[in-house]
Motif scaffolding. Sequence first.
Motif, mmCIF file in Angstrom:
data_model
loop_
_atom_site.group_PDB
_atom_site.id
_atom_site.type_symbol
_atom_site.label_atom_id
_atom_site.label_comp_id
_atom_site.label_asym_id
_atom_site.label_seq_id
_atom_site.Cartn_x
_atom_site.Cartn_y
_atom_site.Cartn_z
ATOM 1 N N ILE A 30 50.593 41.927 28.501
ATOM 2 C CA ILE A 30 51.275 42.375 29.713
ATOM 3 C C ILE A 30 51.110 41.358 30.847
ATOM 4 O O ILE A 30 50.041 40.764 31.011
ATOM 5 C CB ILE A 30 50.745 43.765 30.141
ATOM 6 N N PRO A 31 52.167 41.083 31.623
ATOM 7 C CA PRO A 31 52.055 40.150 32.756
ATOM 8 C C PRO A 31 51.015 40.632 33.769
ATOM 9 O O PRO A 31 50.954 41.823 34.098
ATOM 10 C CB PRO A 31 53.465 40.163 33.352
ATOM 11 N N ILE A 32 50.211 39.698 34.259
ATOM 12 C CA ILE A 32 49.130 40.013 35.185
ATOM 13 C C ILE A 32 49.358 39.307 36.522
ATOM 14 O O ILE A 32 49.698 38.118 36.562
ATOM 15 C CB ILE A 32 47.760 39.582 34.616
ATOM 16 N N ILE A 33 49.159 40.052 37.607
ATOM 17 C CA ILE A 33 49.167 39.467 38.952
ATOM 18 C C ILE A 33 47.716 39.372 39.399
ATOM 19 O O ILE A 33 47.020 40.386 39.506
ATOM 20 C CB ILE A 33 49.977 40.327 39.938
ATOM 21 N N SER A 34 47.258 38.170 39.661
ATOM 22 C CA SER A 34 45.872 37.943 40.043
ATOM 23 C C SER A 34 45.786 37.413 41.465
ATOM 24 O O SER A 34 46.750 36.833 41.989
ATOM 25 C CB SER A 34 45.216 36.940 39.089
ATOM 26 N N LEU A 35 44.635 37.600 42.080
ATOM 27 C CA LEU A 35 44.371 36.917 43.327
ATOM 28 C C LEU A 35 43.925 35.496 43.018
ATOM 29 O O LEU A 35 43.540 35.175 41.891
ATOM 30 C CB LEU A 35 43.323 37.657 44.155
ATOM 31 N N THR A 36 43.964 34.630 43.992
ATOM 32 C CA THR A 36 43.622 33.227 43.793
ATOM 33 C C THR A 36 42.120 33.050 43.563
ATOM 34 O O THR A 36 41.318 33.870 44.009
ATOM 35 C CB THR A 36 44.047 32.393 45.012
ATOM 36 N N PRO A 37 41.727 31.980 42.858
ATOM 37 C CA PRO A 37 40.300 31.715 42.629
ATOM 38 C C PRO A 37 39.525 31.650 43.947
ATOM 39 O O PRO A 37 40.048 31.187 44.966
ATOM 40 C CB PRO A 37 40.305 30.357 41.920
ATOM 41 N N GLY A 38 38.277 32.115 43.904
ATOM 42 C CA GLY A 38 37.462 32.179 45.110
ATOM 43 C C GLY A 38 37.446 33.556 45.721
ATOM 44 O O GLY A 38 36.578 33.878 46.530
#
Length: 314
Positions: free
Chosen positions: A209-217
């Motif tokens: 499933i496509p995932i929306i992530s926050l940016t690293p850090g």
Amino acid sequence: MEQEMKYIYTIYKEKNFSKAADKLFMTQSALSMAVQRVEARLGETVFDRSKRPLQLTPAGKIYIQKYFEIMQLENELQEQINDLSDLKRGTLVIGATQYLSSYILAPIILEFIKSFPSINLKLVECGSNKLSKKLLNGSIDLTLKCDEYGDPLTSEGIAFRDNLLLSIPKAMIEEHGIPQIGLNKDQVIAGAFFDNDFPYLDFSYLNQIPIISLTPGNNLHTRLMELFQQHNISPNVTLEVQQMVTAYHLSTNGLGATLVSEHIISQNLDKDALYFKIDSPLMVRNFDFIVNKKNYLSKTAKKFMEMTTTYYQD
């Protein structure tokens, strides 16, 4: 000397003599002469003029560090004097992410301003990875964090707890054959995710499933990647954004699954998504009040923390 320190700090911030002169409403030549006087007195240059953008020399780094320390001492003096007025004057600078300022602190700030109208309350909004730096340089008095911090930062106790759920668009639930065990918004508001009648979603369903992530850090990015690593799954990250609120709205508009706090779900319009429980301690976050133990903790800051704790723990 105070004026000279202001000049050098402004150049340090702007990394350019011309821009700093504009900020200070003076000519560039007058600013350059002022810096040269400081450097002659110190016997060392403060700025490496060969670098672009302008950079501090080793002596300049010491100078700026002492500037921060002097400013902090002045602030501490004023805060201690203000404390004699018993919350009738003073300043409080709170650092927060968009999530914290919009969904957690907003009602506290409103109540605080009504209760103490003479206090100058300021809100500095930025990413979670920058809040520690602002505490260290004294530009904020306190913040709330759920991730790691190092000395001299210290906790003043738990502010609130939030629970994370996995938001999945309904169309993707059907497309990927995900079990119909998600909660709707009303069930989230009612705290139904605490009920054992609502089972956890098997994490293996997130394999494609496509995932929306926050940016690293960002703390939420770290937690999401740990979840995938624990289940030996390579996430199909299709988008990375800066804020959890943005990720949530993208998810509810059908772009992918994302982790979201119960507080965001309960304060937004119910859209075309369901919210799933994931069996992991990573889905619970404890936010602590974080301060710099080297700095003075004012009565104003203590009162704000007390009001926040009362609001969320009563």
